[in-house]
Structure formats: structure tokens, C-alpha cells
Enzyme design. Structure first.
Site, PDB file in Angstrom:
ATOM      1  N   LYS A 190     -16.243 -45.926  82.953  1.00  0.00           N
ATOM      2  CA  LYS A 190     -17.127 -46.896  82.338  1.00  0.00           C
ATOM      3  C   LYS A 190     -16.865 -48.264  82.947  1.00  0.00           C
ATOM      4  CE  LYS A 190     -15.703 -49.401  78.816  1.00  0.00           C
ATOM      5  NZ  LYS A 190     -14.543 -50.217  79.143  1.00  0.00           N
TER       6      LYS A 190
ATOM      7  N   HIS B  44     -12.389 -43.329  77.855  1.00  0.00           N
ATOM      8  CA  HIS B  44     -11.026 -42.841  77.621  1.00  0.00           C
ATOM      9  C   HIS B  44     -10.690 -42.713  76.135  1.00  0.00           C
ATOM     10  CE1 HIS B  44      -9.859 -47.085  77.149  1.00  0.00           C
ATOM     11  NE2 HIS B  44      -8.747 -46.652  76.589  1.00  0.00           N
TER      12      HIS B  44
ATOM     13  N   GLU C  30      -7.722 -56.253  69.433  1.00  0.00           N
ATOM     14  CA  GLU C  30      -6.706 -56.384  70.485  1.00  0.00           C
ATOM     15  C   GLU C  30      -6.056 -57.752  70.365  1.00  0.00           C
ATOM     16  OE1 GLU C  30      -7.807 -54.275  74.347  1.00  0.00           O
ATOM     17  OE2 GLU C  30      -9.676 -55.185  73.724  1.00  0.00           O
TER      18      GLU C  30
ATOM     19  N   HIS D  21     -16.794 -47.280  73.401  1.00  0.00           N
ATOM     20  CA  HIS D  21     -15.742 -46.836  72.475  1.00  0.00           C
ATOM     21  C   HIS D  21     -16.195 -46.902  71.001  1.00  0.00           C
ATOM     22  CE1 HIS D  21     -13.515 -47.090  76.073  1.00  0.00           C
ATOM     23  NE2 HIS D  21     -12.985 -48.286  75.934  1.00  0.00           N
TER      24      HIS D  21
ATOM     25  N   LYS E 278     -10.964 -59.665  71.161  1.00  0.00           N
ATOM     26  CA  LYS E 278      -9.710 -59.943  71.877  1.00  0.00           C
ATOM     27  C   LYS E 278      -9.028 -61.094  71.164  1.00  0.00           C
ATOM     28  CE  LYS E 278     -10.684 -57.799  76.208  1.00  0.00           C
ATOM     29  NZ  LYS E 278      -9.894 -56.567  76.236  1.00  0.00           N
TER      30      LYS E 278
END
Ligand code: BG6
Length: 499
Positions: free
Chosen positions: A157, A187, A225, A249, A349
Site C-alpha cells: 500500500k 499489513h 500513534e 487499515h 500521529k
């Protein structure tokens, strides 16, 4: 370029992974540690070759040194068996070439022949801008090794940057490969705890009857994150959180949480069910996209006691960038199971911690028998599927606290992955690399899934484009996100779980 001097019987059972962009971060941090781990657990076919393809003027030895270091640096605390690592690296070769130069692909073809490779896994580990060129050149040079073997391609991706470019990329891939040779990597699908969503839902009888609009008030999916954009600003500043993780995701986590049980556990059946969910998500256009999403960008703040810079001050970020680093969205799935149940998705983030979880919040009890809104006081029953870290599942309940007063306290029932299975779950890339070598596409996304996800994402992006630059809210690094996201969910009479 140095010669490859191992000559096997032509068309033996050899399997090779060809890593385009082997000099990049992904190969070092993810692919090599995963290949090593699979080798250590005797899961790789034999003989197994690694062919790195990239522009830098490296020798085979230089590439082996760098890949060796990748395994040593990025395998966490795991002990490395140097004998196994060296065996893996002995079969690693480097092809120096630009991605445009057809001669490089001919040399790659020759190398595969010389090694007697019959089965080839091409891995696109380059910036996405190079995908088309590489695929076209693979096609032109008919990189086929031997006819009887298989050829597959793994595409990292992001798969396109909108619906149109995803379709174009798909067309290019299909001009060289069949759909069953194409492995679109997300992933998150390789994470044990993500796969466990299906095991938990469809391997147990007691949860599924409650898994619907009748008992569930809403669902929160969080991917937070604490890291900033790091060294990836060149890519990220063009992508933002919506293209980077929402389109893939977050929507994948939502699809797995909401899908119906497949008829059988096969790649087709699982992906058919996921795509149905994505198709049933109410489409956003214009005003409704603006009303159902919040975006923001981080400014400097403190995380773990350390001062961190604003997004705009990160290396390679445009000083007037309006790229969002935080996104919250409220989505509805228009089907019989979920009509009217909001799914709140958020990612950002530079939030206080790294945590990914799916929180299923159940409805309140119908009567406040104990003088409180719910058995667990103000907190209703919540089931939290913790994807990472502290992988596991927690159910929050209300229980009577000891004493003569009927006092209800929230308590937890917890399954911990590490305690139950002693040890941390394997890395996503281990599983996904192995599946692509084995030809199992269940944990990869299909083109219709990707397109449905872009349909939704494009609607949001084009609505945002109508908003002026001044409208991008900010949040201080290390906080829970922008105030507008708090107001957004509070308007619905709900609140975010704390990160
Ligand atoms: C990647 C994104 O796909 O996922 C990154 O491009 C993000 O921006 C990463 O940091 C998170 O992955 P994980 O496995 O660490 O949660």
C-alpha cells in the site's frame, strides 16, 4: 555487475523473492527480519533465493551486509542464529539497475535462470510512483523463468492515491498478471490479533448473538500513534492520515468487525463478505462528509517528557502544509445488522500512546435499578479487542463492591495473548510473506475492496478540498487530539475512550 556463480539444474524447485527497492527501509525493517524468522522456523521452501533489485551501486556482498544488519537491528529482542542467517544470505544476490532500464530486467531473468528458479514472488518495495514502470518492464521482459512454476506479485500500500489511479494501477497489473497472482498488501491483516477478530466472532457461540444493532450502542476503532511522521514526510505530506491508514487499515478493521460469517473460510468467501460491508457504508459527499469527519494537524508538544516539533517543522514537510495528521469519522453501515449503529474511526500521529483497538460499546440497561444509569455505573459494558500493544480482549462489567451499600463498580475480565500463548504474537510480515509464497490470498485485499474503500475516501477528500486552509484545526502533540473531535462525539451523547 558481479556474476552469479551458482548454477543449478534448470527449473528445479527453486523459489525466489525479487525485492524491487531492496535498498529501502521496508526491506531492512520488515521484509528481512520476517524472512529470517520464517527461515529459522523452517517455513521457507528450499532452495530459496533473495534477489535484490535497486539503483545503488552495491555488490552482492554489500547487499548481504546491509540485509544482515537489518535482521540484527530490527528483530526486537529475539536471539539471532547466525548460521541460519548466513545460509539465507548466501543465497542473496543483487541486481543493480534503474527501474526503467529494460536491460536490468533481462539480467534479472538471466539470474533466475542461472539459479534454476521456477517460482518467483515479485515484491514491490519501492515508492508507489515506480509501480507502473516496474510492472510494465516485468511484462515486457517476460520474466517467466520456467513455464510450469508460478509467478506472483506483492504490491505494498498505498494502492493508488484515489479511485481513478487505483483503477489505472489495477489495469496495468492485470495486463501482466491475473488477479490470482496479485497480492495487495495491507499489513494489518497479517497481525495475529486482527485475524483473531474472526476467530473470536465465528469460533465462539456466545458473542455473535449480541453482535448487532439490538445490543450494540456504537463501535470505536482507534489507531493511535505516538510517533510523528519520521523520515517519511516526502510520502506522508502528499497522503495524510486519510490515504495512509484510513483508506486501508481502519476500513479493513471495520469490515472485519462488521462482516457476516463467510460460508467457508476461503479467500474468496472472506473477501466477498468484507466487500459487502464496504459497499454498505453510507456514501459521503459534500456537506455530509464534512459533518461526519474531523481532521487536524499536530503542533509541538510533549510526549514521554520529550518536546517534539510541530508537523510543519518536521524535515521535508512544506511549512504551509495543510495535510491532516489526525482524522475522526463517523460511518454507518446500511444493512440489517448495523443500521443506525455509528462506527467512530480515528487515527492520528503524535497522540500520547501507540494503541490500536476496537471497542464494542453495548447499550445501557433498560432500567436504572441501582440508582445508576448502568450496572457499571456511567460506563456501560464495553468489549475491547486490543490489536496492539498488550494484545488481548477485555470485557468491562459492573460488579457489586463489598460492603453493606449496593455500590456498583466497573471491573474487567481479561484475556491476554501473551499470557495465554506465552510470548508475543509473530510479526504481520512473517505471516503475509509466507502466505504469498504459499499462494493463500485470504489476508490480502482484492481489487473490489480497494475500489470501494477509495470510493468512500475520495468523497471525503473532495469535500475537504472545498474547505479553506484556515479551517484545519490543530492539536498539541501528546494530547488526545483536537477539541473539535471531542465536540464531534459529544454531540451524539458519547465520548471517546482515552488513548
Ligand atoms: C503504515 C503507515 O501502513 O502503518 C504508517 O504507513 C504507520 O504511517 C504504520 O505508522 C503503523 O503500523 P503498525 O503496524 O506499527 O501499527
Amino acid at each position: 555487475m558481479p556474476e552469479i556463480d551458482i548454477i543449478n539444474e534448470p527449473c528445479s524447485e527453486g523459489v525466489a523473492i525479487v525485492i524491487f527497492g531492496v535498498t529501502g527501509d521496508l526491506a531492512l525493517r520488515k521484509l528481512m527480519p520476517a524472512l529470517y524468522e520464517n527461515a529459522k522456523n523452517s517455513r521457507l521452501p528450499s532452495p530459496f533465493y533473495i534477489l535484490g533489485f535497486a539503483r545503488r551501486p552495491w555488490s552482492h556482498e554489500k547487499m548481504r551486509d546491509v540485509l544482515r544488519q537489518g535482521v540484527l537491528d530490527y528483530s526486537g529482542d529475539k536471539e539471532i542464529d547466525s548460521e541460519i542467517l548466513e545460509l539465507l544470505l548466501d543465497n542473496a544476490y543483487y541486481i543493480e539497475s534503474t527501474f526503467e532500464d529494460e536491460d536490468g530486467y533481462h539480467r534479472l531473468d538471466q539470474a533466475l535462470h542461472q539459479l534454476g528458479v521456477q517460482n518467483t514472488l515479485f515484491y514491490l518495495s519501492t515508492p508507489p510512483g515506480l509501480y507502473s514502470t516496474i510492472v510494465e518492464n516485468i511484462g515486457k521482459s517476460q520474466l517467466e523463468s520456467c513455464q510450469e512454476g508460478w509467478r506472483r506479485i506483492v504490491v505494498e500500500k498505498p494502492f493508488g492515491r484515489d479511485l481513478e489511479s487505483a483503477r489505472t494501477l489495477d489495469k496495468q497489473l492485470h495486463s501482466v498478471f491475473n488477479e490470482d497472482q496479485i497480492y495487495r498488501m495491507d499489513h494489518y491483516l497479517g497481525k495475529e490479533t486482527v485475524q483473531n477478530i474472526l476467530a473470536f466472532r465465528f469460533g465462539n457461540g456466545i458473542f455473535e448473538p449480541l453482535w448487532n444493532r439490538k445490543y450494540i450502542d456504537h463501535i470505536q476503532i482507534t489507531m493511535a500513534e505516538n510517533e510523528g511522521v519520521g523520515t517519511r514526510a516526502g510520502y506522508y505530506d502528499q497522503a495524510g492520515v486519510i490515504r495512509d491508514v484510513f483508506q486501508n487499515h481502519l476500513l479493513q478493521l471495520m469490515a472485519l468487525t462488521a462482516m457476516e460469517a463467510p460460508a467457508v473460510f476461503s479467500a474468496k468467501a472472506v473477501r466477498d463478505e468484507k466487500v459487502k460491508v464496504l459497499k454498505s457504508i453510507a456514501d459521503f459527499r459534500g456537506q455530509s462528509a464534512l459533518e461526519n469527519t474531523i481532521r487536524a494537524q499536530y503542533v509541538s508538544g510533549t510526549i514521554d517528557g520529550k518536546r517534539v516539533p510541530s508537523y510543519r517543522d518536521e524535515p521535508n514537510v512544506a511549512p504551509d502544509s495543510i495535510t491532516e495528521t489526525y482524522l475522526a469519522a463517523r460511518l454507518f453501515i446500511n444493512n440489517w445488522r448495523w443500521a443506525g449503529v455509528p462506527f467512530y474511526l480515528r487515527s492520528g500521529k503524535r497522540l500520547p500512546h501507540r494503541v490500536t483497538e476496537i471497542a464494542i460499546q453495548y447499550t445501557q440497561v433498560p432500567l436504572a435499578l441501582f440508582g445508576q444509569r448502568n450496572l457499571a455505573g456511567d460506563a456501560p459494558n464495553v468489549m475491547v479487542l486490543r490489536i496492539q500493544p498488550d494484545e488481548g480482549i477485555t470485557l468491562y462489567l459492573g460488579a457489586k463492591s463489598p460492603g453493606s451499600v449496593m455500590q456498583i463498580e466497573p471491573v474487567k475480565m481479561r484475556f491476554s495473548y501473551a499470557e495465554a500463548f506465552s510470548g508475543d504474537p509473530p510479526e504481520a510480515y512473517e505471516r503475509l510473506l509466507l502466505d504469498s509464497l504459499l499462494g493463500d490470498a485470504t489476508l490480502f485485499t482484492r481489487s473490489d475492496e480497494v475500489e470501494e474503500a477509495w470510493r468512500l475516501t475520495d468523497g471525503i477528500i473532495s469535500a475537504w478540498a472545498t474547505q479553506g486552509l484556515g479551517n484545519l484545526p490543530v492539536y498539541e502533540a501528546g494530547t488526545q487530539g483536537p477539541q473539535s473531535a471531542e465536540d464531534f462525539i459529544r454531540k451524539d451523547g458519547r465520548q471517546w475512550r482515552r488513548i
